[in-house]
Write an enzyme that holds these catalytic residues in place. Structure first.
Site, PDB file in Angstrom:
ATOM      1  N   PRO A 116      31.286  37.348  32.918  1.00  0.00           N
ATOM      2  CA  PRO A 116      32.527  36.654  32.547  1.00  0.00           C
ATOM      3  C   PRO A 116      33.492  36.581  33.733  1.00  0.00           C
ATOM      4  CG  PRO A 116      31.952  38.313  30.913  1.00  0.00           C
ATOM      5  CD  PRO A 116      31.046  38.528  32.072  1.00  0.00           C
ATOM      6  N   GLU A 117      34.100  35.405  33.900  1.00  0.00           N
ATOM      7  CA  GLU A 117      35.079  35.198  34.953  1.00  0.00           C
ATOM      8  C   GLU A 117      36.427  34.873  34.311  1.00  0.00           C
ATOM      9  OE1 GLU A 117      33.480  32.597  38.050  1.00  0.00           O
ATOM     10  OE2 GLU A 117      31.446  33.154  37.464  1.00  0.00           O
ATOM     11  N   LYS A 139      39.445  39.406  36.063  1.00  0.00           N
ATOM     12  CA  LYS A 139      38.359  39.400  35.084  1.00  0.00           C
ATOM     13  C   LYS A 139      38.526  40.491  34.027  1.00  0.00           C
ATOM     14  CE  LYS A 139      35.076  37.855  38.649  1.00  0.00           C
ATOM     15  NZ  LYS A 139      33.800  38.161  39.343  1.00  0.00           N
ATOM     16  N   ARG A 197      24.090  36.733  46.238  1.00  0.00           N
ATOM     17  CA  ARG A 197      24.360  35.912  45.059  1.00  0.00           C
ATOM     18  C   ARG A 197      23.753  34.530  45.243  1.00  0.00           C
ATOM     19  NH1 ARG A 197      28.871  38.098  42.464  1.00  0.00           N
ATOM     20  NH2 ARG A 197      28.321  36.762  40.693  1.00  0.00           N
TER      21      ARG A 197
END
Length: 269
Positions: free
Chosen positions: A2-3, A58, A259
Site C-alpha cells: 500500500p502507498e 504510508k 525493485r
C-alpha cells in the site's frame, strides 16, 4: 505494498465506519505484529474511542480517547477488512479490533505492524519522513530545491521516503510515465522543465489514485465498490509485455534498487 493513495482511501472509508466508535474488544493472534506486551496493549486500547484517523506517508494513525495512538504500517502483503465474523475473508488474522458486532481485521501483517505510541513517540518515529505531496507548503519551487540536492537514478529518489512521503513502486512508475521521463534516468540529466513536469505528474497521479480507491483490489468491506479501482487504470505498472496505451510500444521492465521498474521505451525519454 500500500502507498499513499491506498492508505488515504483506507483513512477516508474507515472514518465513515469507526470514527467516534468504541473499541469493545482487542484480539492479538500474532505478538510480533505489536510492540508491547499483549495484555498491556489490550488494556490500553480496549474501551477506548477512536477520536480521529490520520495518514502520514504510508502510515495510518488511529487517535484514541486516552491520547495514545495506534500506528499502522501494512508493508508488503498487508491489508484490512471491516465487517462481521461471518463476512471476514478466510485469511489468517494477526490483530482484530472489535466495534460491537463489527470488527476491523488486520491481515497479512508479517512485515507490517500495529504499534501503540504516545504522541511524542509518534513524532519521533515519523521524524525522518519527507514532506506530504499535498502539503500547501510543498510547492513546485520546494520540489525543485529538494530534487536539486539529489543525485542518482530518478526511480530511487522517488522511492526515498525522506525525499517525499508516500510514493512507492506503483505510483513512481505511473508518475514517470505521465511526465514522459524514464525512471532509469539520472537526476543530474533531467532539466528543470522536466523536473516541473514530474511535480505536476506526482500531484495528478496521486489524486487520481485516491479518487479511484488505489490499486490494491481487496475490498475494505463487503459492499466496497471503490477500493482497487485504480488497478485497471495503471498505464505501465505491472504491465510488462503489454502494449502502451499511448503509443502501442511494448512495456518493458528493469530492476532498480532491487525493485521492478516498468516504463514505455518510446514514450519515456
Amino acid at each position: 505494498m500500500p502507498e499513499l493513495p491506498e492508505m488515504e482511501n483506507y483513512k477516508n472509508l474507515l472514518k465513515e465506519k469507526i470514527a467516534n466508535h468504541l473499541i469493545t474488544d482487542v484480539q492479538i493472534n500474532r505478538e510480533k505484529s505489536i510492540n508491547i506486551n499483549p495484555d498491556l496493549f489490550k488494556k490500553t486500547v480496549q474501551h477506548q474511542r477512536i477520536i480521529d484517523i490520520k495518514r502520514r506517508g504510508k502510515h495510518l494513525l488511529f487517535q484514541l480517547q486516552n491520547e495514545q495512538r495506534l500506528l499502522l504500517h501494512l508493508m508488503l502483503g498487508g491489508w484490512m477488512f471491516f465487517g462481521t465474523e461471518s463476512e471476514k475473508p478466510k485469511r489468517t488474522i494477526q490483530v482484530r479490533l472489535s466495534f460491537g458486532q463489527n470488527h476491523l481485521y488486520f491481515i497479512g501483517l508479517r512485515l507490517g505492524y500495529l504499534h501503540l505510541y504516545s504522541q511524542t513517540q509518534i513524532e519521533k518515529k515519523l521524524s525522518d519522513l519527507g514532506p506530504e505531496p499535498f502539503d500547501p507548503e510543498f510547492t513546485v519551487n520546494e520540489f525543485l530545491k529538494r530534487i536539486g540536492a539529489k543525485h542518482g537514478r530518478l526511480k530511487t529518489t522517488l522511492l526515498d521516503q525522506s525525499f517525499i512521503a508516500g510514493i512507492g513502486n506503483c505510483y513512481s512508475a505511473e508518475i514517470c510515465f505521465q511526465a514522459g521521463i524514464k525512471p532509469t534516468k539520472d537526476i543530474d540529466d533531467i532539466n528543470d522543465g522536466d523536473r516541473s513536469k514530474l511535480y505536476n505528474s506526482m500531484k495528478n497521479i496521486l489524486q487520481e489514485g485516491i479518487k479511484n480507491g488505489g490499486y490494491m483490489d481487496n475490498p475494505l468491506f463487503q459492499e466496497d465498490m471503490l477500493t482497487g479501482g485504480f488497478n485497471n487504470r495503471c498505464q505501465v505498472y505491472d504491465r510488462e509485455g503489454q502494449l502502451c496505451n499511448r503509443c502501442g510500444s511494448t512495456i518493458v521492465t528493469e530492476v532498480i534498487s532491487s525493485r521492478k521498474t516498468f516504463y514505455c521505451p518510446n514514450c519515456q525519454k
